[in-house]
Design an enzyme around this catalytic site. Structure first.
Site, mmCIF file in Angstrom:
data_model
loop_
_atom_site.group_PDB
_atom_site.id
_atom_site.type_symbol
_atom_site.label_atom_id
_atom_site.label_comp_id
_atom_site.label_asym_id
_atom_site.label_seq_id
_atom_site.Cartn_x
_atom_site.Cartn_y
_atom_site.Cartn_z
ATOM 1 N N SER A 121 0.999 -1.078 -0.043
ATOM 2 C CA SER A 121 -0.020 -0.186 0.072
ATOM 3 C C SER A 121 1.000 1.503 0.078
ATOM 4 O O SER A 121 1.590 1.444 -0.931
ATOM 5 C CB SER A 121 -1.091 0.086 1.223
ATOM 6 O OG SER A 121 -1.750 1.058 1.045
ATOM 7 N N ASP B 272 -2.199 6.374 -4.074
ATOM 8 C CA ASP B 272 -1.179 5.580 -3.379
ATOM 9 C C ASP B 272 -0.703 4.434 -4.350
ATOM 10 O O ASP B 272 -1.403 4.143 -5.449
ATOM 11 C CB ASP B 272 -1.397 4.859 -2.169
ATOM 12 C CG ASP B 272 -2.395 3.846 -2.262
ATOM 13 O OD1 ASP B 272 -3.125 3.517 -3.031
ATOM 14 O OD2 ASP B 272 -2.450 3.081 -0.999
ATOM 15 N N ASP C 190 -0.895 1.219 -4.736
ATOM 16 C CA ASP C 190 -1.909 0.056 -5.382
ATOM 17 C C ASP C 190 -3.386 0.627 -5.395
ATOM 18 O O ASP C 190 -4.289 -0.080 -5.821
ATOM 19 C CB ASP C 190 -2.068 -1.004 -4.193
ATOM 20 C CG ASP C 190 -2.782 -0.624 -2.762
ATOM 21 O OD1 ASP C 190 -2.267 0.394 -2.539
ATOM 22 O OD2 ASP C 190 -3.400 -1.471 -2.591
ATOM 23 N N ASP D 207 -5.592 2.293 -3.934
ATOM 24 C CA ASP D 207 -7.161 2.072 -3.126
ATOM 25 C C ASP D 207 -7.263 3.322 -2.115
ATOM 26 O O ASP D 207 -8.258 3.633 -1.752
ATOM 27 C CB ASP D 207 -6.904 0.737 -2.010
ATOM 28 C CG ASP D 207 -5.579 0.553 -1.234
ATOM 29 O OD1 ASP D 207 -4.934 1.711 -1.217
ATOM 30 O OD2 ASP D 207 -5.837 -0.157 -0.450
#
Length: 578
Positions: free
Chosen positions: A146, A301, A303, A305
């Site tokens: 993340s 960010d 990834d 999400d």
């Protein structure tokens, strides 16, 4: 000592990965590093692994990844041949070794006769969640840490509903993983063999196109200024293509991409941390914003999400919105849109976490919509969506958390920065039609509902010593000594580990209707609150604060007072334990 024996075992291992062996040999005299790398097994938490990259049982490397993958494989096998055939979707972000780890998961699953669907390039977490549902897969895995710094990576496991695995499944996978005594014994099949035997299928851009078609379901009605000027940065991560395309599909043509940060980079060279919660992540976007006179700046960010936003004020400076403020704006826009066309369902529900602001609840209440609290972590929001589906008792409208995670359309079952970016752009476009900025729209909400304000303080405490300090802090705040020492009047103490709330004045205990978790929440007499919890993904303890007042100045002062009262105690405990 156990860690010394484990380190020796790795040194003696034949055919150990060459890079890991070189790192291990170079660190032979570094006792502190060796101990931290081997003193425990990297824990399979509520949804997977996360840790620093490197050698050892307490690090992310091909061996700990294989072990976790074998735990998942054993869990899938326990559900029979149908589960094996439905298979697992695998995605990965731009971090060091992410693509390699993704393939390693497929190689382990394949050696167990389980099919894998592996993306042929880096892709986002929300697309993984969508693809699990679209392909009717039994599970999913995304390789990501993340928003953590570049030295970290992780592995998250998803269930067949597209949400992070529930406690029961996570516990079962953990048990299977812990039964593996020798992580070097995990078997793998090579990529060519997997493809030849139909155990590995590569996924291309078709899945992104299917996802983009679903965005129509979340778009706002009414008049919007689609000439809104947007600057977007993917912060070197996986969101670049899908977020840009999502904004285009929604009709936004005036989008400027931060080109330097559109390049996938595992070192995140242009930012200290690739975290859109932090202002420094927007440094380049700010320059772009001033150059093109942008209305809003958006960053996601690695990834994709989480999403952060900065908005231009009347002085043409950019103001960073908090996750709570973005959530309140989304709640208001969504409910106002549905109210105007008469489509708010009678059983509609907004879902937020217990450490998220009460601002959104106040807005939802004004539209007659119920707000439900869940534990920290988006998996609990996705579990509520599944519960609503199965019972038909409630209709999900929106879920969010203070840490910049949002979900509007339930075709995804995890926080989705693509949806969030599209919707916040639409909200800004709606305000622009009325001659307002997004910031002015936020202040209209403050004037109507009260000046809600929140704060967050995180303390990093690494290693075994750090874990002990975190326990000491939590134990003190659970003690009678804290109640006597705290300078602000307390009303209720909610201890989610004990499973009850205590009325401070009467001592009466009331059961809490949420799962057991190592979280404390303190409600003050004036309606303010603060909460404490250890991070589930980083070696940190987190302190959350929330207040409400009639003016911005009064809100600022109240927040500062409560933060100082709490952190003074924490500093004393930390100093005494050193």
């Amino acid at each position: 000592m156990k860690w010394q024996l484990e380190a020796e075992k790795w040194l003696m291992q034949e055919n150990l990965d060459t890079t890991l062996m070189q790192q291990l040999v170079a660190a032979e005299q570094n006792k502190e590093l060796l101990e931290d790398s081997f003193y425990r097994n990297l824990a399979f938490g509520t949804a997977g692994l996360r840790g620093e990259l490197g050698f050892g049982t307490n690090r992310m490397n091909i061996y700990t990844v294989r072990k976790a993958a074998q735990g998942l494989a054993s869990y899938i096998i326990s559900h029979g041949e149908a589960a094996k055939n439905r298979g697992v979707v695998i995605a990965y972000d731009s971090r060091h070794q992410s693509a390699e780890f993704g393939l390693e998961v497929a190689k382990v699953l394949g050696s167990n006769g389980i099919r894998s669907y592996l993306f042929d390039e880096l892709q986002s977490t929300p697309l993984l969640s969508f693809s699990i549902r679209e392909l009717n897969s039994f599970s999913g895995v995304v390789i990501t840490a993340s928003h953590n710094p570049s030295e970290y990576n992780g592995l998250k496991v998803y269930g067949e509903d597209g949400g992070q695995v529930a406690f029961e499944a996570a516990n079962a996978i953990t048990a299977h993983t812990e039964n593996i005594e020798d992580l070097f014994s995990v078997e793998v099949l090579e990529e060519a063999s997997l493809v030849e035997n139909g155990l590995l299928t590569y996924l291309g851009y078709d899945m992104s196109n299917r996802y983009l078609k679903q965005l129509d379901s979340i778009l706002l009605g009414g008049e919007l200024d689609k000439q809104l000027s947007i600057v977007y940065s993917p912060l070197h991560g996986a969101g670049g293509k899908l977020v840009s395309k999502g904004l285009e599909v929604a009709g936004f043509k005036n989008v400027t991409i931060v080109s330097e940060q559109a390049i996938p980079d595992p070192d995140f060279t242009t930012v200290k941390y690739p975290n859109p919660e932090e202002a420094q992540a927007f440094d380049m976007a700010l320059t772009y914003g001033h150059n093109v006179n942008a209305d809003i700046l958006i960053a996601t960010d690695p990834d994709a999400d989480r999403m952060g936003v900065a908005v231009r004020d009347s002085q043409k400076n950019y103001v960073f919105l908090t996750g709570n403020q973005i959530g309140a704006l989304l709640v208001h826009a969504l409910l106002e849109d549905k109210s105007s066309n008469g489509t708010i369902p009678e059983n509609g529900v907004v879902v937020k976490t217990i450490v998220t602001s009460e601002f959104g609840r106040a807005i939802a209440d004004s539209y007659g919509v119920k707000t439900i609290d869940v534990l920290t972590g988006f998996k609990f929001i996705s579990e509520k969506i599944l519960e609503f589906e199965e019972s038909a008792a409630s209709t999900f409208l929106l879920g969010y958390e203070e840490s910049y995670g949002y979900l509007i359309g339930d075709f995804v079952r995890d926080k989705d920065a693509v949806q969030a970016a599209v919707l916040i752009a639409e909200v800004a476009a709606r305000y622009k039609v009325n001659g307002q900025t997004l910031l002015e729209g936020l202040y209209d909400l403050f004037e109507k509902y009260g000046f809600y304000q929140e704060g967050l303080k995180s303390i990093e405490l690494k290693g075994q010593t750090g874990m002990t300090k975190i326990d000491e802090i939590l134990n003190y705040f659970r003690s009678a000594s804290f109640v006597g020492d705290f300078t602000q009047p307390l009303a209720v103490i909610e201890d989610y580990a004990a499973g009850h709330a205590v009325d401070v004045e009467s001592g009466h205990k009331q059961p809490l209707d949420l799962p057991i978790a190592n979280v404390l929440k303190f409600r003050l007499v004036d309606g303010s609150w603060f909460a404490i919890r250890p991070s589930g993904t980083e070696p940190k303890i987190k302190f959350y604060f929330g207040v409400k007042a009639d003016t911005q100045v009064a809100s600022d002062e109240l927040l500062l007072t409560i933060k100082e009262a709490v952190m003074t105690i924490v500093e004393k405990i930390t100093a005494e334990s050193l």
